[in-house]
Design a protein around this motif. Structure first.
Motif, mmCIF file in Angstrom:
data_model
loop_
_atom_site.group_PDB
_atom_site.id
_atom_site.type_symbol
_atom_site.label_atom_id
_atom_site.label_comp_id
_atom_site.label_asym_id
_atom_site.label_seq_id
_atom_site.Cartn_x
_atom_site.Cartn_y
_atom_site.Cartn_z
ATOM 1 N N UNK A 265 8.743 1.974 0.565
ATOM 2 C CA UNK A 265 7.695 2.271 -0.420
ATOM 3 C C UNK A 265 7.926 1.475 -1.699
ATOM 4 N N UNK A 266 9.177 1.404 -2.158
ATOM 5 C CA UNK A 266 9.468 0.686 -3.398
ATOM 6 C C UNK A 266 9.320 -0.829 -3.250
ATOM 7 N N UNK A 267 9.244 -1.320 -2.027
ATOM 8 C CA UNK A 267 9.014 -2.747 -1.782
ATOM 9 C C UNK A 267 7.531 -3.066 -1.601
ATOM 10 N N UNK A 268 6.667 -2.079 -1.739
ATOM 11 C CA UNK A 268 5.233 -2.338 -1.590
ATOM 12 C C UNK A 268 4.758 -3.387 -2.587
ATOM 13 N N UNK A 269 3.866 -4.228 -2.111
ATOM 14 C CA UNK A 269 3.301 -5.281 -2.939
ATOM 15 C C UNK A 269 1.804 -5.036 -3.103
ATOM 16 N N UNK A 318 -10.190 -18.353 -1.883
ATOM 17 C CA UNK A 318 -9.423 -17.182 -2.330
ATOM 18 C C UNK A 318 -9.618 -16.036 -1.337
ATOM 19 N N UNK A 319 -8.519 -15.567 -0.750
ATOM 20 C CA UNK A 319 -8.582 -14.450 0.193
ATOM 21 C C UNK A 319 -8.363 -13.131 -0.533
ATOM 22 N N UNK A 320 -9.147 -12.135 -0.174
ATOM 23 C CA UNK A 320 -8.978 -10.800 -0.761
ATOM 24 C C UNK A 320 -7.957 -10.030 0.084
ATOM 25 N N UNK A 321 -6.699 -10.438 -0.061
ATOM 26 C CA UNK A 321 -5.633 -9.851 0.744
ATOM 27 C C UNK A 321 -4.495 -9.393 -0.154
ATOM 28 N N UNK A 322 -4.051 -8.181 0.075
ATOM 29 C CA UNK A 322 -2.902 -7.631 -0.647
ATOM 30 C C UNK A 322 -2.218 -6.612 0.260
ATOM 31 N N UNK A 323 -1.061 -6.151 -0.198
ATOM 32 C CA UNK A 323 -0.318 -5.154 0.567
ATOM 33 C C UNK A 323 0.942 -5.735 1.169
ATOM 34 N N UNK A 324 1.499 -5.037 2.140
ATOM 35 C CA UNK A 324 2.752 -5.461 2.748
ATOM 36 C C UNK A 324 3.927 -5.222 1.827
ATOM 37 N N UNK A 325 5.050 -5.778 2.192
ATOM 38 C CA UNK A 325 6.296 -5.556 1.452
ATOM 39 C C UNK A 325 6.857 -6.860 0.909
ATOM 40 N N UNK A 326 7.375 -6.798 -0.328
ATOM 41 C CA UNK A 326 8.203 -7.892 -0.798
ATOM 42 C C UNK A 326 9.352 -8.060 0.196
ATOM 43 N N UNK A 379 1.815 -1.496 5.498
ATOM 44 C CA UNK A 379 2.366 -2.781 5.941
ATOM 45 C C UNK A 379 1.354 -3.543 6.793
ATOM 46 N N UNK A 380 0.806 -2.882 7.793
ATOM 47 C CA UNK A 380 -0.092 -3.542 8.749
ATOM 48 C C UNK A 380 -1.392 -3.977 8.083
ATOM 49 N N UNK A 381 -1.842 -3.213 7.100
ATOM 50 C CA UNK A 381 -3.137 -3.512 6.478
ATOM 51 C C UNK A 381 -3.174 -4.866 5.784
ATOM 52 N N UNK A 382 -2.030 -5.362 5.312
ATOM 53 C CA UNK A 382 -2.027 -6.706 4.741
ATOM 54 C C UNK A 382 -2.533 -7.706 5.773
ATOM 55 N N UNK A 383 -2.056 -7.622 6.987
ATOM 56 C CA UNK A 383 -2.400 -8.596 8.014
ATOM 57 C C UNK A 383 -3.785 -8.325 8.592
#
Length: 707
Positions: A265-269, A318-326, A379-383
């Protein structure tokens, strides 16, 4: 490894309380000051507040006087031995580190201290200390145990004795072999179990294919496997001392599970970490509304210098993409991170009710969905956002260079680029999204539909990777029952016989595909193939983990041919065991999972729990930039670093600042102690979410809730 009480007046350096290692060896720990870390912003460097001890004087036996307070009789000091290393590092100029050292002096007495007596301890370089010996109340660094504890229903329970004294070599504990150890109730002080120490592995014993011995000291086992009464305890060894406290109870791994999941959770981007859910709060980072994510034509599988290739082949879109982990101490997010979701989902589906809503205090908690699944979805939602209209999935998001010193994730000024879609990343996504979609069912059919589109695109590429196709095919078959996916699985499978390794270095890796087929029960399978792959799963775990665990000193099982380092101590290698246990229910595999966790949770030479924020002595010196600048003294909880590495004469890209500080020389130090306070060392203090935190969270999830 002891908490310092502050600078000793008149000396400048800092001296910890003098502690017995045994009744005949006292340890004096001295640190040459402290560092002041760099601050958030540009141009600032840290500095060192240091006054170094004259170690040549401190190594002389004549520098010490030990006297019995009652009789006023001096106890002769036979010898003084030392080990030293840098324990605090700071950047003092660009690519230049300064450090302060800590020294451990081992003062050996001509006769044992008597239980209950008090002694004055004087040295030329420190104030007089009062020391007493009582093994029932004095903790010794020579005793190591899992600091969280043991499940009562899992039989193996071991503590160990060993210690390496630098120039004094391995601590000789043979004089204590005829004495007894005791399990002592931590509250009542009552002895509840007793036994005799046994030599587990001599200091020259071989622990891998490279003739390594991880401690360079005799390792003695303290076996209390027959004791399973719930409670809080310590190990007490006659003539030596006690261990850190630990518990016995069937819930002991739940804290490790929650902490490592919170590490993810603390690595969420791409989001705010708010004070409602953590004291390690921070502003939103790397969101396309703040920092554009520009699609490049460069694929992650193209290799080369991504930092140069991504902007050179930028499309301007520009892609509207965010999420995943650092990923680690930096901000890149790669498709390989989907393996975190694979491991967590594999553990989750064994016992779904054990992972309820509101378990992890996430922003999504209370939405009626399992918190574990919510974390996986983040995590998966970034991709899913990186999936293009034709079904291809971008391989992740990367900056134009490594993070700049003085910048945190939420102040990062670097440009961001998305890799172009490639078959490998797309198949990774197809497998994970199909798995998640199957578990969510009608709650969110979008994942399964997205997985199908990804599969179609990937299989139309010139050379789709067979290993990833194998995994995606079985995940899609389990989710849909469509025969075409089963046929694709058979076509990609290269495992032909039981006993064939599921992973062959640089040749193939068919583990996830085989592990999934081995537990498939949603739709019809080829019975002969099913039996073959179930047997192959079991034999692979036996050869790779069970058999090596029998030969390694602390019984942690991992590949005999894998050199020590890169998470050997810190990250339980439990995925093959999880698969074999799911196939057989055989207690051997669950027992080995617990043994693998022991070393990670404190049963190691440094008595460190290799999860930040966990245990009596959690690791601290981790390469995590947000923790440098967030204003909270401790790093975020739940980080699992690579940890100790094999000390080398020429450590190459390991950033030799740490090994160069070692005394005796780095080529002499044991592997388990190959750890300094160098927070800038990528191969020791850093981590990745997919190699360390994710596998650890899955391991602790399984140990916490699967019976």
């Amino acid at each position: 490894m002891i908490v310092f009480l502050g600078a000793v007046q008149g000396f400048g350096y800092e001296v910890a309380p003098v502690r017995p290692l045994t009744d005949r060896v006292l340890v004096v720990e001295v640190r040459d000051g402290r560092v002041v870390r760099e601050t958030l912003g540009h141009g600032d460097n840290g500095k060192i507040d240091e006054k170094a001890l004259d170690v040549s004087k401190a190594e002389r036996a004549t520098a010490y006087q030990v006297r019995d307070v009652g009789t006023k009789r001096d106890v002769k000091v036979l010898s003084v031995r030392r080990k030293s290393k840098g324990t605090q590092f700071v950047r003092v100029a660009e690519w230049e580190l300064g450090h302060v050292k800590t020294h451990w002096f081992y003062v050996t007495l001509a006769e044992p201290m008597e239980r209950g007596k008090r002694y004055t301890f004087k040295a030329d370089f420190m104030e007089t200390k009062l020391v007493s010996f009582d093994e029932a109340s004095v903790r010794s660094e020579a005793i190591q145990v899992n600091q969280l504890g043991f499940r009562g229903d899992i039989k193996p329970k071991y503590a160990y004795m060993s210690h390496w004294m630098g120039s004094g070599g391995g601590l000789d504990l043979s004089d204590y072999a005829q004495k007894r150890f005791h399990v002592v109730n931590a509250e009542t002080k009552k002895v509840v179990y007793s036994g005799e120490p046994k030599l587990r592995l001599a200091k020259g014993g071989r622990e891998d294919a490279y003739d390594s011995n991880y401690r360079l000291s005799d390792l003695w086992e303290l076996d209390f496997s027959d004791f399973d009464e719930p409670g809080k305890y310590r190990i007490m060894m006659e003539g030596v001392g006690t261990s850190f406290p630990f518990r016995i109870g069937n819930d002991v791994y739940e804290e490790a599970y929650r902490t490592t999941m919170r590490g993810l959770y603390h690595q969420r981007c791409g989001c705010v970490l708010d004070k409602k859910h953590t004291k390690w709060a921070r502003a939103r980072c790397h969101h396309p509304e703040d920092t554009p994510v520009i699609l490049s034509k460069h694929r992650v599988t193209d290799g080369g210098d991504h930092f140069k290739a991504l902007p050179a082949q930028a499309t301007g879109r520009n892609l509207q993409a965010w999420g995943g982990y650092h990923d680690a101490g930096d901000w890149d997010r790669r498709a390989i991170h989907l393996s975190i979701a694979d491991a967590l989902l594999y553990a989750y589906e064994v016992e779904p009710t054990a992972f309820p809503d509101k378990q992890l205090s996430l922003p999504e908690s209370g939405n009626g969905c399992s918190d574990l699944l919510d974390e996986v979805r983040y995590n998966v939602d970034l991709f899913r956002r990186l999936q293009q209209k034709d079904g291809g999935v971008c391989g992740g998001i990367e900056s134009e260079e490594h993070p700049k010193f003085g910048e945190a994730s939420w102040t990062d000024t670097l440009h961001l680029y998305a890799f172009a879609p490639d078959a490998e990343s797309t198949l990774r996504y197809a497998a994970t999204a199909a798995h998640l979609g199957r578990l969510l069912g009608e709650k969110d059919p979008g994942y399964l539909n997205s997985a199908k589109r990804a599969w179609t695109w990937a299989m139309a590429q010139p050379e789709p990777d067979g290993d990833f196709a194998l995994h995606a095919a079985i995940a899609l078959y389990r989710a849909t029952g469509e025969k075409a996916y089963h046929a694709a699985f058979e076509n990609a499978l290269i495992i032909e016989k039981s006993g064939q390794a599921l992973l062959s270095h640089k040749k193939y890796d068919q583990r996830w595909g085989v592990w999934h087929y081995a537990v498939t029960n949603e739709h019809p399978v080829d019975r002969k193939l099913h039996a073959l792959l179930r047997s192959a799963t079991v034999k692979d775990a036996e050869a790779l983990v069970l058999e090596t665990g029998k030969k390694k000193g602390r019984r942690q099982g991992f590949d005999w041919y894998q050199p020590f380092g890169h998470g050997s101590l810190t990250t339980p290698r439990n995925l093959p065991l999880m698969a074999a246990h799911r196939v057989t229910g055989d207690a051997r595999f669950l027992e080995q999972m617990a043994l693998n966790a022991d070393a990670a949770l404190g049963n190691n030479a440094l008595n460190i729990c290799w999860v930040t924020g966990l245990g009596s002595r959690p690791c601290q010196a981790v390469l995590h930039l947000d923790s440098f600048y967030d204003g909270v003294p401790a790093p975020i909880p739940g980080i699992v670093p690579y940890g100790p590495m094999r000390p080398l004469k020429e450590p190459g890209w390991t950033h030799a600042w740490g090994p160069k500080t070692l005394y005796p020389g780095a080529n002499i130090w044991p592997c388990e102690e190959g750890w300094t306070g160098n927070v800038y060392s990528p191969v020791a203090a850093e981590f990745t979410v997919y190699e360390n935190i994710g596998p650890a969270a899955a391991a602790y999830a399984y140990l916490a809730f699967v019976r």
